[in-house]
Design a protein around this motif. Structure first.
Motif, PDB file in Angstrom:
ATOM      1  N   THR A 227      47.618  28.485  45.061  1.00 30.36           N
ATOM      2  CA  THR A 227      47.760  27.722  43.820  1.00 30.36           C
ATOM      3  C   THR A 227      47.636  28.575  42.563  1.00 30.36           C
ATOM      4  OG1 THR A 227      46.766  25.830  44.965  1.00 30.36           O
ATOM      5  CG2 THR A 227      46.888  25.709  42.562  1.00 30.36           C
ATOM      6  N   ALA A 228      46.788  29.584  42.591  1.00 27.21           N
ATOM      7  CA  ALA A 228      46.428  30.304  41.366  1.00 27.21           C
ATOM      8  C   ALA A 228      47.558  31.192  40.852  1.00 27.21           C
ATOM      9  CB  ALA A 228      45.179  31.148  41.614  1.00 27.21           C
ATOM     10  N   ASP A 229      47.683  31.238  39.527  1.00 29.91           N
ATOM     11  CA  ASP A 229      48.580  32.202  38.882  1.00 29.91           C
ATOM     12  C   ASP A 229      47.896  33.563  38.759  1.00 29.91           C
ATOM     13  OD1 ASP A 229      50.792  30.346  38.146  1.00 29.91           O
ATOM     14  OD2 ASP A 229      49.204  29.390  36.966  1.00 29.91           O
ATOM     15  N   TYR A 230      46.587  33.532  38.570  1.00 27.06           N
ATOM     16  CA  TYR A 230      45.776  34.742  38.492  1.00 27.06           C
ATOM     17  C   TYR A 230      44.602  34.564  39.447  1.00 27.06           C
ATOM     18  CZ  TYR A 230      48.158  35.417  33.986  1.00 27.06           C
ATOM     19  OH  TYR A 230      49.093  35.558  32.995  1.00 27.06           O
ATOM     20  N   ILE A 231      44.206  35.651  40.100  1.00 27.81           N
ATOM     21  CA  ILE A 231      43.042  35.617  40.986  1.00 27.81           C
ATOM     22  C   ILE A 231      42.110  36.752  40.590  1.00 27.81           C
ATOM     23  CG2 ILE A 231      42.204  35.853  43.356  1.00 27.81           C
ATOM     24  CD1 ILE A 231      44.862  34.721  44.324  1.00 27.81           C
ATOM     25  N   THR A 232      40.833  36.432  40.424  1.00 31.89           N
ATOM     26  CA  THR A 232      39.843  37.453  40.096  1.00 31.89           C
ATOM     27  C   THR A 232      38.705  37.388  41.105  1.00 31.89           C
ATOM     28  OG1 THR A 232      38.370  38.286  38.355  1.00 31.89           O
ATOM     29  CG2 THR A 232      38.693  35.905  38.433  1.00 31.89           C
ATOM     30  N   LEU A 233      38.260  38.552  41.569  1.00 29.12           N
ATOM     31  CA  LEU A 233      37.243  38.641  42.614  1.00 29.12           C
ATOM     32  C   LEU A 233      35.934  39.144  42.027  1.00 29.12           C
ATOM     33  CD1 LEU A 233      39.364  40.449  45.377  1.00 29.12           C
ATOM     34  CD2 LEU A 233      39.185  37.997  44.950  1.00 29.12           C
ATOM     35  N   HIS A 234      34.862  38.413  42.286  1.00 28.10           N
ATOM     36  CA  HIS A 234      33.533  38.817  41.820  1.00 28.10           C
ATOM     37  C   HIS A 234      32.538  38.603  42.955  1.00 28.10           C
ATOM     38  CE1 HIS A 234      35.193  39.241  37.825  1.00 28.10           C
ATOM     39  NE2 HIS A 234      35.762  38.060  37.990  1.00 28.10           N
ATOM     40  N   VAL A 235      32.693  39.432  43.979  1.00 29.15           N
ATOM     41  CA  VAL A 235      31.902  39.294  45.200  1.00 29.15           C
ATOM     42  C   VAL A 235      31.403  40.667  45.637  1.00 29.15           C
ATOM     43  CG1 VAL A 235      33.073  37.214  46.017  1.00 29.15           C
ATOM     44  CG2 VAL A 235      34.029  39.446  46.565  1.00 29.15           C
ATOM     45  N   PRO A 236      30.287  40.713  46.356  1.00 28.47           N
ATOM     46  CA  PRO A 236      29.804  41.995  46.883  1.00 28.47           C
ATOM     47  C   PRO A 236      30.652  42.454  48.060  1.00 28.47           C
ATOM     48  CG  PRO A 236      28.413  40.211  47.648  1.00 28.47           C
ATOM     49  CD  PRO A 236      29.381  39.602  46.670  1.00 28.47           C
TER      50      PRO A 236
END
Length: 206
Positions: free
Chosen positions: A193-202
């Protein structure tokens, strides 16, 4: 108290340590072997992301009482070994939160508006403005993977652009957020679904 500092820190940081009366061993460019040898008779050890503290290092540091990580992640420290030996591991969980969130938004804007391409072309004496129009963030969907402190700060900033928020985090549920803030979805739905994906995970096995 004798403290090993095995990664680069600023002059201001060094001044704070010296003013506290600590006996500092500064080895920002040392090899792993040199750092391990230096740690054998210190009570404290300060690192950033460049030093990997292994189980052998902790075991050989006979007087070590505390490891201080100048940053958020502690994945470069053998945490179980430190725990077994009674060594306290400390970090600074909020130190980079705002900077990381702002940097994330800056990267999104750069990609959306082709700023990197425009800069590169200007350095060559070119300006092809019609190829650099890009797209707006408004009404686009941002998928946030990892809704810890940084992920939530990114969410707040991107909501001000009028973006739609969806998120995935196995440790949070929808009742932790208002519906108009973010919609919690599974990972497959987010990536579809996302146009942009950002990852904030260890970084871990999961």
């Amino acid at each position: 108290m004798k403290v090993l500092v095995s990664d680069p820190i600023t002059d201001i940081g060094m001044s704070i340590l010296n003013e506290a009366g600590l006996d500092i061993v500064y080895l920002p460019d040392g090899t792993p072997e040199e750092k391990q040898n230096a740690a054998q008779d210190v009570q404290g050890w300060i690192i950033r992301s460049g030093t990997q503290i292994t189980a052998d290092m902790i075991q050989s540091a006979k007087n070590l009482q505390v490891i201080g990580r100048a940053g958020v992640g502690v994945d470069n420290i053998d945490f179980p070994s430190a725990t077994r030996k009674g060594v306290v591991v400390m970090n600074t969980p909020d130190v980079n939160t705002i900077s990381a969130a702002e940097h994330t938004v800056a990267l999104m804007l750069t990609l959306s508006r082709n700023i990197h391409r425009g800069h590169s072309e200007l350095e060559k004496g070119e300006w092809n403005r019609h190829q650099l129009v890009g797209t707006e963030l408004q009404n686009k969907t941002l998928g946030i993977v990892g809704l810890g402190k940084i992920g939530r700060e990114v969410m707040e900033r991107c909501r001000s652009f009028g973006m739609n928020m969806i998120g995935y985090d196995p440790f949070v549920s929808q009742n932790m957020f208002r519906e108009d803030e973010i919609k919690i979805v599974d990972l497959d739905t987010l990536t579809e679904t996302a146009d942009y994906i950002t990852l904030h995970v260890p970084l871990n096995d999961q």
